[in-house]
Design a protein around this motif. Structure first.
Motif, PDB file in Angstrom:
ATOM      1  N   TYR A 137      14.484   6.306   1.629  1.00 29.25           N
ATOM      2  CA  TYR A 137      15.523   6.429   2.643  1.00 29.25           C
ATOM      3  C   TYR A 137      16.916   6.082   2.118  1.00 29.25           C
ATOM      4  O   TYR A 137      17.882   6.098   2.863  1.00 29.25           O
ATOM      5  CB  TYR A 137      15.187   5.514   3.840  1.00 29.25           C
ATOM      6  N   TRP A 138      17.014   5.773   0.859  1.00 26.37           N
ATOM      7  CA  TRP A 138      18.249   5.266   0.257  1.00 26.37           C
ATOM      8  C   TRP A 138      19.158   6.401  -0.188  1.00 26.37           C
ATOM      9  O   TRP A 138      18.737   7.296  -0.894  1.00 26.37           O
ATOM     10  CB  TRP A 138      17.885   4.413  -0.951  1.00 26.37           C
ATOM     11  N   ASP A 139      20.415   6.336   0.245  1.00 26.35           N
ATOM     12  CA  ASP A 139      21.407   7.222  -0.356  1.00 26.35           C
ATOM     13  C   ASP A 139      22.582   6.416  -0.913  1.00 26.35           C
ATOM     14  O   ASP A 139      23.427   6.950  -1.608  1.00 26.35           O
ATOM     15  CB  ASP A 139      21.865   8.318   0.608  1.00 26.35           C
ATOM     16  N   GLY A 140      22.628   5.124  -0.595  1.00 21.05           N
ATOM     17  CA  GLY A 140      23.614   4.234  -1.181  1.00 21.05           C
ATOM     18  C   GLY A 140      24.999   4.300  -0.573  1.00 21.05           C
ATOM     19  O   GLY A 140      25.817   3.415  -0.805  1.00 21.05           O
ATOM     20  N   SER A 141      25.297   5.337   0.203  1.00 18.12           N
ATOM     21  CA  SER A 141      26.658   5.503   0.707  1.00 18.12           C
ATOM     22  C   SER A 141      27.050   4.448   1.734  1.00 18.12           C
ATOM     23  O   SER A 141      28.222   4.128   1.863  1.00 18.12           O
ATOM     24  CB  SER A 141      26.841   6.908   1.291  1.00 18.12           C
ATOM     25  N   GLN A 142      26.094   3.906   2.460  1.00 13.50           N
ATOM     26  CA  GLN A 142      26.379   2.901   3.482  1.00 13.50           C
ATOM     27  C   GLN A 142      25.887   1.512   3.072  1.00 13.50           C
ATOM     28  O   GLN A 142      25.823   0.608   3.901  1.00 13.50           O
ATOM     29  CB  GLN A 142      25.715   3.297   4.803  1.00 13.50           C
ATOM     30  N   ALA A 143      25.555   1.345   1.803  1.00 11.44           N
ATOM     31  CA  ALA A 143      24.990   0.071   1.352  1.00 11.44           C
ATOM     32  C   ALA A 143      26.046  -1.028   1.363  1.00 11.44           C
ATOM     33  O   ALA A 143      27.164  -0.850   0.905  1.00 11.44           O
ATOM     34  CB  ALA A 143      24.418   0.216  -0.058  1.00 11.44           C
ATOM     35  N   GLY A 144      25.647  -2.154   1.934  1.00 13.40           N
ATOM     36  CA  GLY A 144      26.477  -3.344   1.935  1.00 13.40           C
ATOM     37  C   GLY A 144      25.817  -4.418   1.109  1.00 13.40           C
ATOM     38  O   GLY A 144      24.631  -4.338   0.799  1.00 13.40           O
ATOM     39  N   ILE A 145      26.577  -5.427   0.731  1.00 16.43           N
ATOM     40  CA  ILE A 145      26.018  -6.522  -0.050  1.00 16.43           C
ATOM     41  C   ILE A 145      25.723  -7.707   0.852  1.00 16.43           C
ATOM     42  O   ILE A 145      26.390  -7.930   1.850  1.00 16.43           O
ATOM     43  CB  ILE A 145      26.959  -6.963  -1.198  1.00 16.43           C
ATOM     44  N   MET A 146      24.701  -8.447   0.492  1.00 15.74           N
ATOM     45  CA  MET A 146      24.386  -9.671   1.208  1.00 15.74           C
ATOM     46  C   MET A 146      25.294 -10.771   0.685  1.00 15.74           C
ATOM     47  O   MET A 146      25.470 -10.912  -0.530  1.00 15.74           O
ATOM     48  CB  MET A 146      22.924 -10.072   1.014  1.00 15.74           C
ATOM     49  N   VAL A 147      25.879 -11.509   1.596  1.00 13.79           N
ATOM     50  CA  VAL A 147      26.719 -12.648   1.238  1.00 13.79           C
ATOM     51  C   VAL A 147      26.217 -13.868   1.993  1.00 13.79           C
ATOM     52  O   VAL A 147      25.468 -13.756   2.956  1.00 13.79           O
ATOM     53  CB  VAL A 147      28.213 -12.393   1.560  1.00 13.79           C
ATOM     54  N   CYS A 148      26.660 -15.031   1.551  1.00 10.93           N
ATOM     55  CA  CYS A 148      26.285 -16.278   2.210  1.00 10.93           C
ATOM     56  C   CYS A 148      27.537 -16.917   2.801  1.00 10.93           C
ATOM     57  O   CYS A 148      28.615 -16.833   2.218  1.00 10.93           O
ATOM     58  CB  CYS A 148      25.621 -17.228   1.216  1.00 10.93           C
ATOM     59  N   GLU A 149      27.371 -17.582   3.908  1.00 14.91           N
ATOM     60  CA  GLU A 149      28.473 -18.267   4.577  1.00 14.91           C
ATOM     61  C   GLU A 149      29.058 -19.393   3.731  1.00 14.91           C
ATOM     62  O   GLU A 149      30.193 -19.787   3.946  1.00 14.91           O
ATOM     63  CB  GLU A 149      27.992 -18.844   5.912  1.00 14.91           C
ATOM     64  N   CYS A 150      28.319 -19.895   2.759  1.00 11.71           N
ATOM     65  CA  CYS A 150      28.792 -21.043   1.986  1.00 11.71           C
ATOM     66  C   CYS A 150      29.970 -20.697   1.088  1.00 11.71           C
ATOM     67  O   CYS A 150      30.772 -21.557   0.758  1.00 11.71           O
ATOM     68  CB  CYS A 150      27.667 -21.652   1.156  1.00 11.71           C
ATOM     69  N   ASP A 151      30.088 -19.433   0.704  1.00  7.00           N
ATOM     70  CA  ASP A 151      31.143 -19.040  -0.226  1.00  7.00           C
ATOM     71  C   ASP A 151      32.410 -18.648   0.514  1.00  7.00           C
ATOM     72  O   ASP A 151      33.501 -19.069   0.159  1.00  7.00           O
ATOM     73  CB  ASP A 151      30.652 -17.899  -1.118  1.00  7.00           C
ATOM     74  N   GLY A 152      32.276 -17.815   1.515  1.00  7.30           N
ATOM     75  CA  GLY A 152      33.403 -17.457   2.345  1.00  7.30           C
ATOM     76  C   GLY A 152      34.359 -16.422   1.799  1.00  7.30           C
ATOM     77  O   GLY A 152      35.246 -15.968   2.489  1.00  7.30           O
ATOM     78  N   ASP A 153      34.181 -15.984   0.541  1.00  8.98           N
ATOM     79  CA  ASP A 153      35.134 -15.021  -0.014  1.00  8.98           C
ATOM     80  C   ASP A 153      34.614 -13.588  -0.002  1.00  8.98           C
ATOM     81  O   ASP A 153      35.285 -12.678  -0.446  1.00  8.98           O
ATOM     82  CB  ASP A 153      35.543 -15.414  -1.427  1.00  8.98           C
TER      83      ASP A 153
END
Length: 146
Positions: A75-91
């Protein structure tokens, strides 16, 4: 170590316990697979995903190997892929995670009903729930594609 709460976030070491507690698409989790890189054995990853397509890809921090979780490659086309981030970093930069996939099995354990992707931030120990989805075919071989 037990799962605790700090600042409204769950914190802990036991990612498998967290995956079981969270469930998958409202169903109990019967099997948990802690992700490990097939190439180098690493257990720290970045995570990319398309929440609308219910597709996820992990990237090993040790060797850079990319791996689709379960049937995500279909199901992957990569165009809408987002990265997982953590609240601890904030940037908003991509962080490092341990990842586990929880699987809900049908009665008799003869197929997969649903899966859920959970994570633990390496920096702060925060536990998180990335996505979950129903498995269309129920194929048990997906247990080995966490």
């Amino acid at each position: 170590m037990a799962i605790t709460e700090a600042g409204g976030w769950k914190i802990g070491q036991n990612l498998a316990e967290y995956a079981r507690a969270e469930g998958a698409e409202g169903y109990d989790v019967h099997e948990v697979r802690l992700c490990r890189c097939a190439t180098c054995g690493g257990q720290v990853f970045g995570l990319l995903g398309d929440l609308e397509q219910h597709a996820a890809q992990r990237v090993c921090r040790g060797c850079g190997e990319e791996h689709f979780i379960a049937d995500s490659g279909d199901y992957w086309d990569g165009s809408q892929a987002g990265i997982m981030v953590c609240e601890c970093d904030g940037d908003g930069d991509e962080e490092d995670f341990n990842i586990a996939v929880g699987f809900s099995l049908y009665e008799g354990h003869d197929g997969i009903r649903a899966l859920a992707i959970t994570s633990r931030c390496v920096a702060c120990g925060q536990l998180g729930y990335w996505d979950d989805w129903m498995i269309r075919g129920g194929d048990l071989h997906l247990l080995n594609l966490a």
